[in-house]
Motif scaffolding. Structure first.
Motif, PDB file in Angstrom:
ATOM      1  N   GLY A  71       0.789  -1.218   0.000  1.00 31.01           N
ATOM      2  CA  GLY A  71       0.000   0.000   0.000  1.00 31.01           C
ATOM      3  C   GLY A  71       0.822   1.269   0.000  1.00 31.01           C
ATOM      4  O   GLY A  71       0.321   2.342   0.378  1.00 31.01           O
ATOM      5  N   GLY A  72       2.090   1.176  -0.400  1.00 31.42           N
ATOM      6  CA  GLY A  72       2.948   2.353  -0.441  1.00 31.42           C
ATOM      7  C   GLY A  72       3.521   2.753   0.892  1.00 31.42           C
ATOM      8  O   GLY A  72       4.182   3.787   0.997  1.00 31.42           O
ATOM      9  N   ARG A  73       3.330   1.933   1.924  1.00 27.70           N
ATOM     10  CA  ARG A  73       3.781   2.304   3.265  1.00 27.70           C
ATOM     11  C   ARG A  73       5.161   1.755   3.615  1.00 27.70           C
ATOM     12  O   ARG A  73       5.807   2.239   4.530  1.00 27.70           O
ATOM     13  CB  ARG A  73       2.749   1.841   4.299  1.00 27.70           C
ATOM     14  CG  ARG A  73       1.416   2.559   4.205  1.00 27.70           C
ATOM     15  CD  ARG A  73       0.451   2.088   5.278  1.00 27.70           C
ATOM     16  NE  ARG A  73       0.018   0.721   5.050  1.00 27.70           N
ATOM     17  CZ  ARG A  73      -1.012   0.368   4.276  1.00 27.70           C
ATOM     18  NH1 ARG A  73      -1.697   1.307   3.645  1.00 27.70           N
ATOM     19  NH2 ARG A  73      -1.349  -0.894   4.125  1.00 27.70           N
ATOM     20  N   GLY A  74       5.612   0.718   2.901  1.00 27.47           N
ATOM     21  CA  GLY A  74       6.902   0.110   3.231  1.00 27.47           C
ATOM     22  C   GLY A  74       8.055   0.695   2.447  1.00 27.47           C
ATOM     23  O   GLY A  74       9.184   0.708   2.917  1.00 27.47           O
ATOM     24  N   GLY A  75       7.772   1.153   1.229  1.00 32.18           N
ATOM     25  CA  GLY A  75       8.827   1.719   0.401  1.00 32.18           C
ATOM     26  C   GLY A  75       9.759   0.666  -0.157  1.00 32.18           C
ATOM     27  O   GLY A  75       9.461  -0.527  -0.168  1.00 32.18           O
ATOM     28  N   SER A  76      10.916   1.105  -0.602  1.00 30.38           N
ATOM     29  CA  SER A  76      11.862   0.243  -1.296  1.00 30.38           C
ATOM     30  C   SER A  76      12.413  -0.871  -0.417  1.00 30.38           C
ATOM     31  O   SER A  76      12.693  -1.965  -0.901  1.00 30.38           O
ATOM     32  CB  SER A  76      13.028   1.101  -1.809  1.00 30.38           C
ATOM     33  OG  SER A  76      14.035   0.313  -2.388  1.00 30.38           O
ATOM     34  N   GLN A  77      12.589  -0.614   0.870  1.00 23.04           N
ATOM     35  CA  GLN A  77      13.312  -1.547   1.731  1.00 23.04           C
ATOM     36  C   GLN A  77      12.433  -2.528   2.493  1.00 23.04           C
ATOM     37  O   GLN A  77      12.946  -3.502   3.041  1.00 23.04           O
ATOM     38  CB  GLN A  77      14.140  -0.762   2.755  1.00 23.04           C
ATOM     39  CG  GLN A  77      15.125   0.205   2.136  1.00 23.04           C
ATOM     40  CD  GLN A  77      15.901   0.940   3.196  1.00 23.04           C
ATOM     41  OE1 GLN A  77      16.768   0.374   3.854  1.00 23.04           O
ATOM     42  NE2 GLN A  77      15.597   2.215   3.386  1.00 23.04           N
ATOM     43  N   HIS A  78      11.142  -2.272   2.577  1.00 16.41           N
ATOM     44  CA  HIS A  78      10.278  -3.086   3.430  1.00 16.41           C
ATOM     45  C   HIS A  78       9.115  -3.637   2.617  1.00 16.41           C
ATOM     46  O   HIS A  78       8.033  -3.058   2.576  1.00 16.41           O
ATOM     47  CB  HIS A  78       9.785  -2.270   4.624  1.00 16.41           C
ATOM     48  CG  HIS A  78      10.902  -1.708   5.445  1.00 16.41           C
ATOM     49  ND1 HIS A  78      11.365  -0.420   5.290  1.00 16.41           N
ATOM     50  CD2 HIS A  78      11.682  -2.280   6.393  1.00 16.41           C
ATOM     51  CE1 HIS A  78      12.366  -0.213   6.135  1.00 16.41           C
ATOM     52  NE2 HIS A  78      12.584  -1.329   6.805  1.00 16.41           N
ATOM     53  N   LEU A  79       9.382  -4.774   1.966  1.00 13.37           N
ATOM     54  CA  LEU A  79       8.382  -5.420   1.123  1.00 13.37           C
ATOM     55  C   LEU A  79       7.842  -6.657   1.835  1.00 13.37           C
ATOM     56  O   LEU A  79       8.583  -7.367   2.515  1.00 13.37           O
ATOM     57  CB  LEU A  79       8.992  -5.830  -0.220  1.00 13.37           C
ATOM     58  CG  LEU A  79       9.709  -4.741  -1.018  1.00 13.37           C
ATOM     59  CD1 LEU A  79      10.325  -5.328  -2.276  1.00 13.37           C
ATOM     60  CD2 LEU A  79       8.763  -3.608  -1.367  1.00 13.37           C
ATOM     61  N   ARG A  80       6.561  -6.914   1.650  1.00 12.73           N
ATOM     62  CA  ARG A  80       5.940  -8.108   2.243  1.00 12.73           C
ATOM     63  C   ARG A  80       4.920  -8.647   1.266  1.00 12.73           C
ATOM     64  O   ARG A  80       3.932  -7.985   0.952  1.00 12.73           O
ATOM     65  CB  ARG A  80       5.263  -7.745   3.571  1.00 12.73           C
ATOM     66  CG  ARG A  80       4.335  -8.825   4.131  1.00 12.73           C
ATOM     67  CD  ARG A  80       5.122 -10.045   4.609  1.00 12.73           C
ATOM     68  NE  ARG A  80       4.282 -10.958   5.364  1.00 12.73           N
ATOM     69  CZ  ARG A  80       3.571 -11.947   4.813  1.00 12.73           C
ATOM     70  NH1 ARG A  80       3.574 -12.113   3.499  1.00 12.73           N
ATOM     71  NH2 ARG A  80       2.850 -12.750   5.579  1.00 12.73           N
ATOM     72  N   ALA A  81       5.174  -9.834   0.745  1.00  8.14           N
ATOM     73  CA  ALA A  81       4.250 -10.456  -0.199  1.00  8.14           C
ATOM     74  C   ALA A  81       4.408 -11.964  -0.113  1.00  8.14           C
ATOM     75  O   ALA A  81       5.475 -12.491  -0.432  1.00  8.14           O
ATOM     76  CB  ALA A  81       4.521  -9.974  -1.621  1.00  8.14           C
TER      77      ALA A  81
END
Length: 309
Positions: free
Chosen positions: A103-113
């Protein structure tokens, strides 16, 4: 390798062309992100893995999103895409948009999928990797691998050694994957890491492996060895890949002498592997990668598509 990585690519292509296309997609995606950053459109910072694409495609690309986990770090885009992450989700996330994977809250460094997580804190993912591996065992899900992607700079973090100790004591199926690109931000590895890197894993009684290569074919063979060892034994393995970062640590902060960086270009994985392909195959890969990036960007930010980086 995840089908999501090769969406829209002809399935009858030989392996060499598919591997090149996958690495090129990672490269062109990051070049596009850096161009967007220069236009002031990126939310926060971004770290590229340019020069290290063969590690992601050759090793992380062997993991199964259905049963494995990948815990990455601040230089995570290649790992994310090789594990089958959504390209549109990545672009949207780095741009800070609702269409991002978080949702655009993690940015480049904090991805969760799915089974992929990244953490911008050096060593912050180490205990998480052990927890995920232990949790899978307690739930009766055997045969999975948790890959923890580390930089050489993380070898200075105490939490990593706590995690190595835990993984060894509890026989956790964690692949500790160290990508040694010679620098921890701007500090040369030789000035920060004493002794042998692989010996640090061996000190805990953990099996070790090491390779010095940017050749995706060699790295794929290496990946089959180390991933297969963890999956087959259910025990940890500490693997060190000596590689090269061809871009700045983060955007423009590259303090290395230009001639030193230029010399590394001889080891560019796209050049090394691209030499095995015909010109038409390389051109087809360029067209495919560009079209995929344009389509993904159009899905989350249609006004930004320009047909190139």
């Amino acid at each position: 390798m995840s089908d999501a990585l090769f969406a829209g690519l002809a399935p009858e292509l030989p392996d060499n062309a598919r591997l090149y296309s996958a690495m090129l997609l990672v490269r062109r995606t990051e070049e596009r992100l850096l161009a967007l950053f220069n236009r002031g459109l990126v939310s926060g910072t971004t770290h590229a893995c340019i020069g290290q694409e063969a590690n992601a495609v050759g090793i992380i690309g062997l993991l199964d999103p259905g049963r494995d986990h990948v815990i990455s770090n601040h230089r995570c885009h290649g790992h994310y895409l090789a594990f089958g992450g959504s390209l549109a989700g990545l672009l949207g996330e780095v741009l800070g948009l609702d269409g991002g994977v978080c949702g655009g809250r993690g940015g480049s460094q904090h991805l969760r999928a799915g089974g992929f997580l990244s953490n911008g804190i050096q060593g912050g993912g180490a205990p998480v990797a052990c927890g995920l591996a232990l949790g899978a065992r307690l739930a009766g899900r055997e045969g999975g691998v948790t890959a923890l992607c580390l930089g050489d700079g993380t070898l200075g973090q105490g939490v990593l050694y706590e995690a190595l100790n835990m993984a060894a004591l509890w026989d956790l199926p964690v692949l500790f994957l160290v990508e040694d690109n010679g620098y921890a931000q701007t500090t040369p590895t030789a000035d920060a890491v004493a002794g042998s890197m692989v010996a640090r894993g061996a000190a805990f009684g953990i099996r070790t492996a090491e390779i010095d290569s940017t050749d995706v074919l060699a790295l794929r063979d290496f990946g089959r060895e180390v991933v297969g060892a963890v999956r087959g034994s259910g025990r940890p393995l500490f693997a060190v890949v000596h590689t090269h970062r061809l871009c700045a640590h983060s955007k423009g902060d590259d303090t290395r002498p230009p001639e030193a960086v230029a010399a590394l270009c001889a080891h560019d994985p796209l050049t090394v592997h691209g030499a095995r392909l015909a010109r038409a195959e390389r051109e087809a890969a360029e067209a495919w990668a560009g079209a995929r990036i344009d389509a993904a960007l159009a899905a989350v930010a249609p006004g930004l598509v320009e047909g190139g980086p």
